[in-house]
Design a protein around this motif. Structure first.
Motif, PDB file in Angstrom:
ATOM      1  N   THR A 101       1.255   1.362  11.624  1.00 19.62           N
ATOM      2  CA  THR A 101       0.587   1.076  10.354  1.00 19.62           C
ATOM      3  C   THR A 101      -0.296   2.243   9.947  1.00 19.62           C
ATOM      4  O   THR A 101      -0.292   2.666   8.789  1.00 19.62           O
ATOM      5  N   GLN A 102      -1.047   2.761  10.896  1.00 19.95           N
ATOM      6  CA  GLN A 102      -1.929   3.890  10.616  1.00 19.95           C
ATOM      7  C   GLN A 102      -1.122   5.080  10.107  1.00 19.95           C
ATOM      8  O   GLN A 102      -1.505   5.725   9.124  1.00 19.95           O
ATOM      9  N   THR A 103      -0.006   5.367  10.737  1.00 22.46           N
ATOM     10  CA  THR A 103       0.853   6.477  10.317  1.00 22.46           C
ATOM     11  C   THR A 103       1.349   6.276   8.892  1.00 22.46           C
ATOM     12  O   THR A 103       1.339   7.204   8.073  1.00 22.46           O
ATOM     13  N   GLU A 104       1.778   5.046   8.572  1.00 18.37           N
ATOM     14  CA  GLU A 104       2.291   4.746   7.234  1.00 18.37           C
ATOM     15  C   GLU A 104       1.193   4.876   6.174  1.00 18.37           C
ATOM     16  O   GLU A 104       1.430   5.429   5.090  1.00 18.37           O
ATOM     17  N   LEU A 105       0.006   4.396   6.481  1.00 25.38           N
ATOM     18  CA  LEU A 105      -1.093   4.473   5.516  1.00 25.38           C
ATOM     19  C   LEU A 105      -1.552   5.914   5.311  1.00 25.38           C
ATOM     20  O   LEU A 105      -1.838   6.328   4.178  1.00 25.38           O
ATOM     21  N   LEU A 106      -1.626   6.676   6.388  1.00 23.29           N
ATOM     22  CA  LEU A 106      -2.005   8.084   6.256  1.00 23.29           C
ATOM     23  C   LEU A 106      -0.964   8.853   5.435  1.00 23.29           C
ATOM     24  O   LEU A 106      -1.322   9.727   4.632  1.00 23.29           O
ATOM     25  N   ALA A 107       0.295   8.521   5.598  1.00 24.64           N
ATOM     26  CA  ALA A 107       1.354   9.171   4.811  1.00 24.64           C
ATOM     27  C   ALA A 107       1.194   8.839   3.324  1.00 24.64           C
ATOM     28  O   ALA A 107       1.410   9.706   2.461  1.00 24.64           O
ATOM     29  N   GLU A 116      -6.853  11.719   6.973  1.00 27.97           N
ATOM     30  CA  GLU A 116      -7.742  11.115   7.966  1.00 27.97           C
ATOM     31  C   GLU A 116      -9.179  11.062   7.456  1.00 27.97           C
ATOM     32  O   GLU A 116      -9.896  10.086   7.700  1.00 27.97           O
ATOM     33  N   ASP A 117      -9.612  12.111   6.726  1.00 25.98           N
ATOM     34  CA  ASP A 117     -10.953  12.118   6.137  1.00 25.98           C
ATOM     35  C   ASP A 117     -11.106  10.969   5.143  1.00 25.98           C
ATOM     36  O   ASP A 117     -12.114  10.260   5.146  1.00 25.98           O
ATOM     37  N   VAL A 118     -10.107  10.808   4.290  1.00 26.54           N
ATOM     38  CA  VAL A 118     -10.157   9.746   3.280  1.00 26.54           C
ATOM     39  C   VAL A 118     -10.139   8.383   3.957  1.00 26.54           C
ATOM     40  O   VAL A 118     -10.935   7.498   3.616  1.00 26.54           O
ATOM     41  N   ALA A 119      -9.265   8.202   4.939  1.00 30.78           N
ATOM     42  CA  ALA A 119      -9.178   6.911   5.635  1.00 30.78           C
ATOM     43  C   ALA A 119     -10.494   6.566   6.322  1.00 30.78           C
ATOM     44  O   ALA A 119     -10.976   5.423   6.225  1.00 30.78           O
ATOM     45  N   LEU A 126       0.821  -1.209   0.000  1.00 25.81           N
ATOM     46  CA  LEU A 126       0.000   0.000   0.000  1.00 25.81           C
ATOM     47  C   LEU A 126       0.859   1.265   0.000  1.00 25.81           C
ATOM     48  O   LEU A 126       0.572   2.216  -0.738  1.00 25.81           O
ATOM     49  N   THR A 127       1.886   1.290   0.812  1.00 28.04           N
ATOM     50  CA  THR A 127       2.713   2.501   0.886  1.00 28.04           C
ATOM     51  C   THR A 127       3.547   2.668  -0.384  1.00 28.04           C
ATOM     52  O   THR A 127       3.578   3.759  -0.953  1.00 28.04           O
TER      53      THR A 127
END
Length: 190
Positions: free
Chosen positions: A125-131, A153-156, A73-74
């Protein structure tokens, strides 16, 4: 001759490991409950001993699949941006995110236990996906193709909501329709 044999063995071991990760991902998506290790080995076309040589426990397999997918994903965000305009890259990335969510279905009990015990750092994981989402949003903002007031964060949160009510593969058409509606909302108004 011995060095060539060692290289071939390493290539074979790498191929087996990759086959196991792919087979486990497929098994986790299609399973209502956690599939057996034997079923995963069979799906990969390897013996159970090969599976246990690479992944001695169910937790080690779940961890490897989980981490492999986070990397996909990243890295996928960057790869998609190199090939597509930001809105198309984001939409394609959303599909990848849906695949990641679907994979969790067949490993949910083990995954939750690992998060609870601290074996998997959910916050990381959350930090990596948001990035990854931010990277695509930033590119879209720079080209004027994506709204400037939307956060990762809105998109997630939107993606989690969509995939909660329309989990692929059973509801793939509904998820796709909802993702397209989300994309419409992410484009700036003229």
């Amino acid at each position: 001759m011995e060095e060539a044999d060692t290289r071939a063995l390493r290539a074979d071991a790498t191929r087996n490991r990759n086959q196991l990760l792919k087979a486990a991902s497929r098994a986790f998506v299609s399973a209502g409950a956690e599939p057996s290790m034997r079923a995963i080995a069979r799906e990969a076309g390897v013996g159970i001993a090969t599976l246990y040589r690479h992944f001695p426990t169910r937790e080690s397999l779940v961890d490897a699949v989980y981490r492999d997918q986070v990397v996909r994903l990243t890295d996928g965000a960057r790869d998609l941006l190199a090939q597509l305009p930001p809105p198309a890259a984001l939409r394609r990335w959303m599909d990848m995110f849906g695949d990641w969510i679907a994979t969790k279905n067949g490993m949910l009990d083990t995954l939750l236990a690992m998060i609870e015990s601290g074996e998997i750092a959910h916050a990381q994981t959350q930090t990596e996906l948001l990035a990854a989402i931010d990277e695509i949003l930033d590119a879209g903002r720079a080209t004027g193709e994506l709204r400037v007031d939307v956060t990762a964060e809105d998109v997630a949160a939107s993606l989690i909501g969509i995939f909660t009510v329309a989990q692929p593969p059973e509801h793939a058409a509904r998820a796709s329709r909802l993702l397209n509606i989300l994309m419409d909302g992410l484009r700036p108004t003229p």
